[in-house]
Design a protein around this motif. Structure first.
Motif, PDB file in Angstrom:
ATOM      1  N   GLN A 100       0.825  -1.211   0.000  1.00  0.00           N
ATOM      2  CA  GLN A 100       0.000   0.000   0.000  1.00  0.00           C
ATOM      3  C   GLN A 100       0.860   1.261   0.000  1.00  0.00           C
ATOM      4  O   GLN A 100       0.489   2.274  -0.610  1.00  0.00           O
ATOM      5  CB  GLN A 100      -0.934  -0.027   1.209  1.00  0.00           C
ATOM      6  N   VAL A 103       1.872   2.462  -3.495  1.00  0.00           N
ATOM      7  CA  VAL A 103       0.806   3.215  -4.169  1.00  0.00           C
ATOM      8  C   VAL A 103       0.725   4.637  -3.615  1.00  0.00           C
ATOM      9  O   VAL A 103       0.560   5.607  -4.367  1.00  0.00           O
ATOM     10  CB  VAL A 103      -0.536   2.481  -4.029  1.00  0.00           C
ATOM     11  N   ALA A 106       3.360   6.721  -5.167  1.00  0.00           N
ATOM     12  CA  ALA A 106       3.014   7.130  -6.534  1.00  0.00           C
ATOM     13  C   ALA A 106       2.100   8.346  -6.519  1.00  0.00           C
ATOM     14  O   ALA A 106       2.263   9.277  -7.321  1.00  0.00           O
ATOM     15  CB  ALA A 106       2.341   5.968  -7.272  1.00  0.00           C
ATOM     16  N   GLN A 107       1.154   8.347  -5.605  1.00  0.00           N
ATOM     17  CA  GLN A 107       0.244   9.489  -5.514  1.00  0.00           C
ATOM     18  C   GLN A 107       0.994  10.756  -5.118  1.00  0.00           C
ATOM     19  O   GLN A 107       0.752  11.836  -5.671  1.00  0.00           O
ATOM     20  CB  GLN A 107      -0.858   9.191  -4.498  1.00  0.00           C
ATOM     21  N   LEU A 113      -1.949   8.047 -11.130  1.00  0.00           N
ATOM     22  CA  LEU A 113      -1.477   6.784 -11.701  1.00  0.00           C
ATOM     23  C   LEU A 113      -2.290   6.434 -12.928  1.00  0.00           C
ATOM     24  O   LEU A 113      -3.519   6.526 -12.924  1.00  0.00           O
ATOM     25  CB  LEU A 113      -1.589   5.661 -10.657  1.00  0.00           C
ATOM     26  N   LEU A 116      -0.814   0.280 -13.507  1.00  0.00           N
ATOM     27  CA  LEU A 116      -0.234  -0.512 -12.426  1.00  0.00           C
ATOM     28  C   LEU A 116       0.194  -1.853 -13.016  1.00  0.00           C
ATOM     29  O   LEU A 116      -0.652  -2.639 -13.448  1.00  0.00           O
ATOM     30  CB  LEU A 116      -1.266  -0.722 -11.320  1.00  0.00           C
ATOM     31  N   MET A 150      -2.382  -3.960  -3.542  1.00  0.00           N
ATOM     32  CA  MET A 150      -1.953  -2.846  -4.393  1.00  0.00           C
ATOM     33  C   MET A 150      -3.075  -2.390  -5.314  1.00  0.00           C
ATOM     34  O   MET A 150      -3.271  -1.184  -5.530  1.00  0.00           O
ATOM     35  CB  MET A 150      -0.727  -3.254  -5.214  1.00  0.00           C
ATOM     36  N   THR A 151      -3.816  -3.335  -5.862  1.00  0.00           N
ATOM     37  CA  THR A 151      -4.931  -2.982  -6.740  1.00  0.00           C
ATOM     38  C   THR A 151      -5.977  -2.181  -5.980  1.00  0.00           C
ATOM     39  O   THR A 151      -6.472  -1.150  -6.468  1.00  0.00           O
ATOM     40  CB  THR A 151      -5.557  -4.259  -7.326  1.00  0.00           C
ATOM     41  N   ALA A 154      -4.729   1.298  -5.354  1.00  0.00           N
ATOM     42  CA  ALA A 154      -4.542   2.096  -6.573  1.00  0.00           C
ATOM     43  C   ALA A 154      -5.843   2.431  -7.288  1.00  0.00           C
ATOM     44  O   ALA A 154      -5.878   3.342  -8.132  1.00  0.00           O
ATOM     45  CB  ALA A 154      -3.616   1.351  -7.536  1.00  0.00           C
ATOM     46  N   LEU A 158      -6.707   5.023 -10.468  1.00  0.00           N
ATOM     47  CA  LEU A 158      -6.915   4.421 -11.785  1.00  0.00           C
ATOM     48  C   LEU A 158      -8.310   4.744 -12.324  1.00  0.00           C
ATOM     49  O   LEU A 158      -8.491   4.919 -13.535  1.00  0.00           O
ATOM     50  CB  LEU A 158      -6.717   2.902 -11.710  1.00  0.00           C
TER      51      LEU A 158
END
Length: 298
Positions: A100, A103, A106-107, A113, A116, A150-151, A154, A158
């Protein structure tokens, strides 16, 4: 007539698949220019090559793996190749909090994002299943649950970018392969989760694509070390594989098969001639040592 159907149906599937993929082959590198991308398992192998291709296309890249020194080297190379930006976060996917955190990074650093790419994999073995349930549990955490974590983290970004999820899987997630029982279990789990999630996205009109990448034997150091002496097959090049993954992702394909002849075509036998497929799978191997002998890592 029954025997004729068993021949004609796979043949028809092959013709339709060839037409479908040929008609949609319109990838352009500019599709990924400026895109904000996470690549996991990017210190070596396929993930490293994905990062380099993204760099050449001018993407913003955030890579992750366990070994910081290797990640630093990959980031330097990405910048040399023309990446719009390149960063790394080192850590282990055994820790869901780290998954987590990637992610969140990335933000904070990319402002959002667009793609992924889930590519990391835990260490397993190549040999007869030894009944070690604890090993299966640990591998599921790395190869499956961290993908879910992670999904989930994210998805808000996304959804906003109408982006893509790319799941690097294997033929071992479509067909039961010998000597990879724990690994295969995790790949089957990925197929079930992301295929079901894709259905829910469709029902909810969520414009986030999911590309499941079904790979054969690739010339990564880990795969070659584990299986080269056992498999009667020449491994496919990792750099070409990485590029095909990015093409499939950019075109928002449902599934990508690489190489096609050794992955998609055998699956045409799965429903109409399962025992034949099982035999063909076994025939690819030189039998390893009996259970109880040392096994190479996978």
């Amino acid at each position: 007539m029954g025997r004729l159907q068993k021949i004609l149906i796979p043949l028809l599937g092959l013709v339709l698949a060839f037409w479908f993929y040929s008609a949609r082959e319109n990838f352009k590198p500019e599709m990924l220019q400026g895109k904000r991308v996470i690549v996991t398992g990017a210190s070596t192998g396929i993930g490293e090559q994905i990062a380099y291709h993204l760099a050449r296309m001018g993407s913003h890249i955030l890579i992750t793996a366990r070994t910081e020194a290797k990640l630093q080297k990959v980031v330097r190379r990405c910048l040399e190749l023309g990446a719009a930006s390149a960063r790394y976060v080192s850590g282990t996917m055994e820790d869901m909090a780290f998954a987590q955190h990637v992610v969140s990074e990335a933000q904070a650093s990319l402002g959002g994002l667009d793609m992924l790419i889930l590519n990391h994999v835990g260490a397993s073995y190549f040999g007869f299943f030894d009944g070690d349930v604890e090993h299966v549990r640990k591998l599921l955490e790395i190869n499956f649950l961290s993908y879910v974590a992670m999904t989930t983290a994210a998805l808000p970004m996304l959804k906003e970018s109408e982006g893509s999820i790319v799941v690097v899987s294997s033929m071992a997630g479509k067909v039961g392969f010998p000597f990879t029982v724990p690994y295969s279990a995790t790949k089957f789990a990925l197929d079930g989760f992301f295929s079901s999630l894709r259905q829910e996205f469709s029902i909810q009109n969520i414009n986030v694509s999911i590309t499941l990448c079904i790979l054969g034997f690739i010339d990564t150091d880990r795969a070659v070390r584990a299986a080269a002496e056992v498999l009667r097959e020449v491994p496919a090049p990792r750099d070409e594989c990485a590029l095909e993954i990015l093409k499939g992702a950019a075109l928002r394909r449902r599934e990508l098969y690489y190489r096609y002849s050794s992955t998609r075509l055998p699956l045409l036998l799965r429903d109409c001639a399962a025992e034949l497929l099982d035999y063909l799978v076994r025939s690819r191997y030189r039998l390893p040592a009996a259970p109880g002998t040392p096994r190479p890592p996978l």
